[in-house]
Write a protein that holds these residues in place. Structure first.
Motif, PDB file in Angstrom:
ATOM      1  N   GLN A  59       0.837  -1.208   0.000  1.00  0.00           N
ATOM      2  CA  GLN A  59       0.000   0.000   0.000  1.00  0.00           C
ATOM      3  C   GLN A  59       0.871   1.258   0.000  1.00  0.00           C
ATOM      4  N   PHE A  60       1.954   1.211   0.782  1.00  0.00           N
ATOM      5  CA  PHE A  60       2.836   2.376   0.892  1.00  0.00           C
ATOM      6  C   PHE A  60       3.504   2.670  -0.450  1.00  0.00           C
ATOM      7  N   MET A  61       3.938   1.620  -1.139  1.00  0.00           N
ATOM      8  CA  MET A  61       4.579   1.814  -2.430  1.00  0.00           C
ATOM      9  C   MET A  61       3.604   2.445  -3.425  1.00  0.00           C
ATOM     10  N   ASN A  62       2.354   1.957  -3.427  1.00  0.00           N
ATOM     11  CA  ASN A  62       1.347   2.542  -4.316  1.00  0.00           C
ATOM     12  C   ASN A  62       1.084   4.002  -3.973  1.00  0.00           C
ATOM     13  N   ALA A  63       1.036   4.308  -2.659  1.00  0.00           N
ATOM     14  CA  ALA A  63       0.793   5.686  -2.220  1.00  0.00           C
ATOM     15  C   ALA A  63       1.942   6.598  -2.626  1.00  0.00           C
ATOM     16  N   GLN A  64       3.160   6.098  -2.556  1.00  0.00           N
ATOM     17  CA  GLN A  64       4.316   6.895  -2.957  1.00  0.00           C
ATOM     18  C   GLN A  64       4.299   7.179  -4.454  1.00  0.00           C
ATOM     19  N   MET A  65       3.916   6.186  -5.240  1.00  0.00           N
ATOM     20  CA  MET A  65       3.813   6.398  -6.684  1.00  0.00           C
ATOM     21  C   MET A  65       2.744   7.446  -6.995  1.00  0.00           C
ATOM     22  N   GLN A  66       1.631   7.391  -6.237  1.00  0.00           N
ATOM     23  CA  GLN A  66       0.574   8.380  -6.423  1.00  0.00           C
ATOM     24  C   GLN A  66       1.046   9.771  -6.026  1.00  0.00           C
ATOM     25  N   SER A  67       1.846   9.840  -4.955  1.00  0.00           N
ATOM     26  CA  SER A  67       2.316  11.139  -4.469  1.00  0.00           C
ATOM     27  C   SER A  67       3.249  11.812  -5.464  1.00  0.00           C
ATOM     28  N   GLN A  68       3.939  11.016  -6.271  1.00  0.00           N
ATOM     29  CA  GLN A  68       4.818  11.594  -7.285  1.00  0.00           C
ATOM     30  C   GLN A  68       4.026  12.344  -8.342  1.00  0.00           C
ATOM     31  N   MET A  69       2.763  11.942  -8.523  1.00  0.00           N
ATOM     32  CA  MET A  69       1.908  12.620  -9.495  1.00  0.00           C
ATOM     33  C   MET A  69       1.176  13.806  -8.871  1.00  0.00           C
ATOM     34  N   THR A  70       0.796  13.665  -7.595  1.00  0.00           N
ATOM     35  CA  THR A  70       0.003  14.716  -6.945  1.00  0.00           C
ATOM     36  C   THR A  70       0.859  15.713  -6.174  1.00  0.00           C
ATOM     37  N   GLY A  71       2.075  15.298  -5.783  1.00  0.00           N
ATOM     38  CA  GLY A  71       2.929  16.174  -4.986  1.00  0.00           C
ATOM     39  C   GLY A  71       2.574  16.172  -3.513  1.00  0.00           C
ATOM     40  N   GLU A  72       1.597  15.369  -3.098  1.00  0.00           N
ATOM     41  CA  GLU A  72       1.196  15.293  -1.696  1.00  0.00           C
ATOM     42  C   GLU A  72       1.739  14.015  -1.060  1.00  0.00           C
ATOM     43  N   GLU A  73       2.431  14.188   0.065  1.00  0.00           N
ATOM     44  CA  GLU A  73       2.978  13.034   0.761  1.00  0.00           C
ATOM     45  C   GLU A  73       1.852  12.208   1.396  1.00  0.00           C
ATOM     46  N   PRO A  74       1.959  10.892   1.363  1.00  0.00           N
ATOM     47  CA  PRO A  74       0.896  10.057   1.958  1.00  0.00           C
ATOM     48  C   PRO A  74       0.866  10.194   3.477  1.00  0.00           C
ATOM     49  N   ASP A  75      -0.330  10.110   4.036  1.00  0.00           N
ATOM     50  CA  ASP A  75      -0.527  10.121   5.483  1.00  0.00           C
ATOM     51  C   ASP A  75      -0.341   8.695   5.984  1.00  0.00           C
ATOM     52  N   GLU A  76       0.833   8.426   6.576  1.00  0.00           N
ATOM     53  CA  GLU A  76       1.152   7.044   6.954  1.00  0.00           C
ATOM     54  C   GLU A  76       0.214   6.519   8.041  1.00  0.00           C
ATOM     55  N   GLU A  77      -0.185   7.389   8.958  1.00  0.00           N
ATOM     56  CA  GLU A  77      -1.090   6.939  10.013  1.00  0.00           C
ATOM     57  C   GLU A  77      -2.419   6.487   9.425  1.00  0.00           C
ATOM     58  N   ALA A  78      -2.952   7.284   8.510  1.00  0.00           N
ATOM     59  CA  ALA A  78      -4.217   6.928   7.864  1.00  0.00           C
ATOM     60  C   ALA A  78      -4.044   5.694   6.986  1.00  0.00           C
ATOM     61  N   LEU A  79      -2.881   5.582   6.347  1.00  0.00           N
ATOM     62  CA  LEU A  79      -2.619   4.440   5.473  1.00  0.00           C
ATOM     63  C   LEU A  79      -2.512   3.140   6.276  1.00  0.00           C
ATOM     64  N   GLN A  80      -1.896   3.218   7.455  1.00  0.00           N
ATOM     65  CA  GLN A  80      -1.812   2.040   8.307  1.00  0.00           C
ATOM     66  C   GLN A  80      -3.200   1.615   8.789  1.00  0.00           C
ATOM     67  N   GLU A  81      -4.011   2.600   9.151  1.00  0.00           N
ATOM     68  CA  GLU A  81      -5.371   2.292   9.605  1.00  0.00           C
ATOM     69  C   GLU A  81      -6.176   1.643   8.479  1.00  0.00           C
ATOM     70  N   GLN A  82      -6.024   2.181   7.262  1.00  0.00           N
ATOM     71  CA  GLN A  82      -6.733   1.631   6.114  1.00  0.00           C
ATOM     72  C   GLN A  82      -6.285   0.197   5.841  1.00  0.00           C
ATOM     73  N   THR A  83      -4.976  -0.036   5.910  1.00  0.00           N
ATOM     74  CA  THR A  83      -4.446  -1.383   5.672  1.00  0.00           C
ATOM     75  C   THR A  83      -4.976  -2.369   6.705  1.00  0.00           C
ATOM     76  N   LEU A  84      -4.979  -1.949   7.967  1.00  0.00           N
ATOM     77  CA  LEU A  84      -5.470  -2.830   9.024  1.00  0.00           C
ATOM     78  C   LEU A  84      -6.942  -3.164   8.811  1.00  0.00           C
TER      79      LEU A  84
END
Length: 257
Positions: A85-110
């Motif tokens: 999930q983190f790798m996908n979020a990082q690839m997305q951030s390269q297009m949007t310029g917004e860093e992923p929210d790791e706390e929210a991403l961990q909650e989503q993954t769980l």
């Protein structure tokens, strides 16, 4: 407390991956892939080594991240799913310029892992079964989707990642049973009009070809089956999420991150 079977990345993404094709048709995906390949081919030599992908923060992940009706979700399974999930979020951030929210991403993954575990348990409780033929067919499809020429190559790849052949087959068997459950959920079949609307939207969203030539746009009948399958996948996904919410309300779930 008993340990839940190993959750493969394929199964971990099953619930929320059903509508992956819902944001565009196959031709759009193919165009994007060609663009990506072109970018790779024109990338200056040595550029790959200069760009370092950030690492996910996983120092404090416990051995057990959650218990779902008495079955554990391991930290190891969480880390594997989260890294993807983190790798996908990082690839997305390269297009949007917004860093992923790791706390929210961990909650989503769980929550995804909990949802999948609930579906696994429900499929077992309802008596769904996967035949050897079903398992072999899914293994062959998984191998093909990963660019492999045989199931044996898939086994070898799994072994390299620390997953035995038996564990992989168990995962695929679970995946088949969960898919059977999802396909049996209630959802509205897409009408002819809805399929035509999906085609019109896809055509309208397609970038205009150079010189205004739209000859590459496929005819409706050529993509009708694909569009219909896409809409079915979207609705199965929605039905699955609603079903998970109902199971979650009735489940005994404890989380530790």
């Amino acid at each position: 407390m008993k340990k839940a079977p190993l959750t493969s990345l394929a199964l971990a993404g099953l619930l929320f991956g059903l509508a992956a094709c819902g944001n565009g048709d196959a031709e759009g995906d193919a165009d994007e892939a060609q663009q990506d390949q072109g970018q790779e081919e024109t990338q200056p030599e040595g550029a790959e080594g200069d760009a370092q992908m950030p690492e996910p923060e996983l120092d404090d992940v416990p051995d057990v991240v959650a218990e779902v009706n008495g079955e554990d979700i391991s930290g190891e399974d969480f880390e594997a799913a989260y890294e993807s999930q983190f790798m996908n979020a990082q690839m997305q951030s390269q297009m949007t310029g917004e860093e992923p929210d790791e706390e929210a991403l961990q909650e989503q993954t769980l929550e995804q892992l909990i949802g999948n575990q609930l579906l696994i348990q429900d499929a077992e409780d309802q008596g769904y079964e996967a035949s050897e033929e079903d398992v072999e067919e899914q293994l062959e499809e998984t191998a093909e989707n990963n660019g492999l020429s045989s199931v044996e190559e898939l086994y070898e790849l799994a072994e390299e990642q620390g997953v035995s052949e038996d564990e992989l087959r168990d995962d695929v068997e679970q995946q088949v049973r969960v898919q059977q459950l999802i396909e049996d959920l209630d959802y509205d079949e897409p009408t002819d009009e809805e399929v035509e609307d999906a085609y019109d939207e896809a055509v309208a969203a397609q970038p205009e070809a150079e010189g205004g030539d739209d000859a590459e746009t496929p005819e409706f009948e050529d993509v009708r089956a694909e569009l219909e399958e896409q809409l079915v996948n979207e609705r199965q996904n929605e039905a699955a999420q609603s079903h998970v919410e109902q199971l979650r309300d009735e489940a005994d779930v404890e989380t530790h991150i």
